[in-house]
Scaffold this active site. Structure first.
Site, PDB file in Angstrom:
ATOM      1  N   LYS A  78       0.596  -1.028   0.105  1.00  9.13           N
ATOM      2  CA  LYS A  78      -0.083  -0.576   0.085  1.00  9.13           C
ATOM      3  C   LYS A  78       1.238   1.663   0.079  1.00  9.13           C
ATOM      4  O   LYS A  78       2.015   1.571   0.270  1.00  9.13           O
ATOM      5  CB  LYS A  78      -0.922   0.331   1.079  1.00  9.13           C
ATOM      6  CG  LYS A  78      -1.166  -0.922   1.779  1.00  9.13           C
ATOM      7  CD  LYS A  78      -2.607  -0.526   2.752  1.00  9.13           C
ATOM      8  CE  LYS A  78      -4.243  -1.687   2.983  1.00  9.13           C
ATOM      9  NZ  LYS A  78      -4.817  -2.016   2.010  1.00  9.13           N
TER      10      LYS A  78
ATOM     11  N   ARG B 172     -10.606 -11.439   2.068  1.00 11.81           N
ATOM     12  CA  ARG B 172     -11.073 -12.500   1.874  1.00 11.81           C
ATOM     13  C   ARG B 172     -10.084 -14.078   2.008  1.00 11.81           C
ATOM     14  O   ARG B 172     -11.491 -15.292   2.008  1.00 11.81           O
ATOM     15  CB  ARG B 172     -11.693 -12.598   0.336  1.00 11.81           C
ATOM     16  CG  ARG B 172     -10.462 -12.629  -0.498  1.00 11.81           C
ATOM     17  CD  ARG B 172     -11.257 -11.214  -2.331  1.00 11.81           C
ATOM     18  NE  ARG B 172     -11.297  -9.590  -2.177  1.00 11.81           N
ATOM     19  CZ  ARG B 172     -11.021  -8.598  -2.721  1.00 11.81           C
ATOM     20  NH1 ARG B 172     -11.245  -8.932  -4.223  1.00 11.81           N
ATOM     21  NH2 ARG B 172     -11.290  -8.350  -2.049  1.00 11.81           N
TER      22      ARG B 172
END
Length: 480
Positions: A258, A332
């Site tokens: 990120k 996920r």
């Protein structure tokens, strides 16, 4: 220790640092059976001079003349709904003075629901996280007295406030100190307090039993992942609900790193796990007649020589394979393990809670969560959210997005259509692991962490969003 109590004494006679009263559209102090007409008139005279507003949450502070309090906090109550009363109490609680030892809240109460909302607003609106302040006296232990409330309302409010504050404490804790192992220890301690069964899978057991998602995400960190089961099983329960929570204690994005600015709030990426943990603890404290099990999928997503790589293929618990194209779509992966494991116990309902996608905030903004899943359960969650004033919106799982998570070399890939719909394709990915179990997915990414100014009962940092909805859902299911 901060506490919530009640009184049946006349409010004006109580010694307190502050009294909170309501202001109506008629430019009067809201009627309350424990606030005399004389006291209301005296307070109203001062409030009128300062142009007090009836807008929900608009605050005017006047001296405590005519009472035994140091100050009177006059706050607009809008329509007088539960939502407006909660917001009013939250805004008023931040204007009661420095380090108050006792605050009396005399907002109008027509029901226990009103009393609970007022207590929640007041205590959570004044919440501060001071564990890392050098000043030993930085924290405030306040007695919040909700005048005219029933003992049942105070008991319920205390359970819900403790749960929400517990979530906030966990989320606000820096990742230096909250990591998979320490998070698991907190779950064990809380479970022991209420008699819940707690089971912990360490990295070795995760590997032996095939939890490839949690292991893949956590393999880049020196602080290895955990799966934690917290089960509350009261005698006679006829329904079972499984709650799966995303517990990324810090998310760098892994190899798909990120930007640095985007990492500043990533200690909050374990909010889902904190929420489902405290939902179970609250159910146990309230002795709800329903079996509830939380599954905390905990890992730290770090880049290193042992981290998973884009293009790796991993095997989720139960056998499905996933091609990892972006290591920052890691939530996920851990949730997939947890969903399959939770499903093995054949719960009546399966819910998952996660700060799953940045796309949630793009679609719904900073205050509204997206809910996806089996239509019946999705809509039931949204209905419960409306009842307790938590903003949630039912979202679809469009079938045309399903092919976007097909992989050329594995069963699935972990990112979907690059053209948009990221929140929805993430929900579709999770759906692959729930089978036929009635299910709903709550993406709470933005509402769960307030990066802006305080509003209503929500202060800066963790908000505890979705706890009220989950608790209300469990209550309704317990009565079914």
């Amino acid at each position: 220790m901060t506490s919530i109590t009640t009184t049946q004494d006349q409010v004006a006679s109580l010694e307190a640092d502050a009294i909170i009263v309501g202001w109506t559209a008629d430019s009067t102090v809201a009627a309350h059976p424990l606030l005399s007409d004389e006291a209301r008139e005296t307070i109203a005279a001062g409030a009128e001079l300062l142009d007090a507003s009836s807008k929900a949450g608009k605050v005017t502070v006047v001296p405590g003349a005519g009472t035994e309090a140091r100050r009177i906090v006059v706050v607009g109550i809008g329509s007088g709904s539960d939502a407006d009363l909660r917001a009013a109490a939250g805004e008023a609680s931040r204007q009661v003075g420095k380090k108050p030892s006792k605050v009396v809240v005399a907002l109008p109460i027509a029901s226990d629901t009103d009393a609970v909302a007022i207590a929640q607003g007041a205590v959570l609106g004044a919440y501060t996280f001071t564990d890392y302040k050098s000043d030993e006296n930085a924290g405030t232990d306040t007695e919040w007295v909700v005048a005219g409330a029933s003992e049942a309302a105070i008991e319920r409010a205390t359970i819900l406030v403790q749960a929400a504050a517990g979530i906030r404490d966990l989320v606000n804790t820096p990742p230096l100190d909250l990591y998979p192992g320490s998070f698991a220890e907190v779950a064990e301690q809380l479970g022991a307090q209420v008699g819940a069964e707690v089971e912990v899978w360490d990295a070795n057991r995760l590997a032996t039993e095939g939890f490839g998602g949690i292991l893949a995400v956590g393999m880049g960190s020196s602080r290895l992942p955990r799966l934690v089961k917290v089960a509350y099983k009261p005698e006679g329960a006829t329904q079972t609900v499984a709650l799966v929570g995303k517990g990324i204690t810090f998310d760098t994005g892994g190899i798909s790193l990120k930007p640095s600015k985007s990492m500043e709030t990533m200690k909050s990426d374990m909010t889902g796990a904190a929420t489902v943990l405290h939902a179970v603890i609250a159910a146990a404290r309230a002795e709800l007649p329903i079996a509830v099990t939380a599954w905390l999928c905990i890992a730290e997503n770090m880049p290193s020589g042992t981290a998973q790589r884009p293009s790796d293929v991993i095997r989720i618990y139960g056998g499905q394979t996933v091609e990892v194209l972006n290591t920052d779509a890691e939530g996920r992966l851990v949730m997939a393990d947890g969903l399959v494991k939770a499903r093995e116990e054949n719960p009546d309902v399966l819910l998952d809670v996660a700060t799953l996608t940045g796309a949630q905030g793009v679609a719904l903004g900073t205050r509204t969560s997206g809910v996806m899943g089996t239509a019946e359960i999705r809509d039931e969650i949204v209905a419960r959210a409306n009842e307790v004033d938590e903003a949630m919106w039912a979202m679809p799982l469009p079938e045309h997005l399903r092919e976007s998570i097909d992989s050329k070399i594995a069963d699935l890939q972990n990112i979907g259509d690059p053209q948009g719909g990221g929140m929805l394709s993430a929900g579709i990915f999770l759906r692959e692991f729930v089978g036929d179990t009635p299910w709903a997915h709550l993406d709470i990414a933005r509402p769960s962490y307030n990066e802006g100014k305080p509003w209503a009962e929500n202060v800066a940092g963790s908000t505890g969003h979705s706890l009220r909805t989950l608790f209300r859902f469990l209550e309704e299911r317990a009565q079914a």
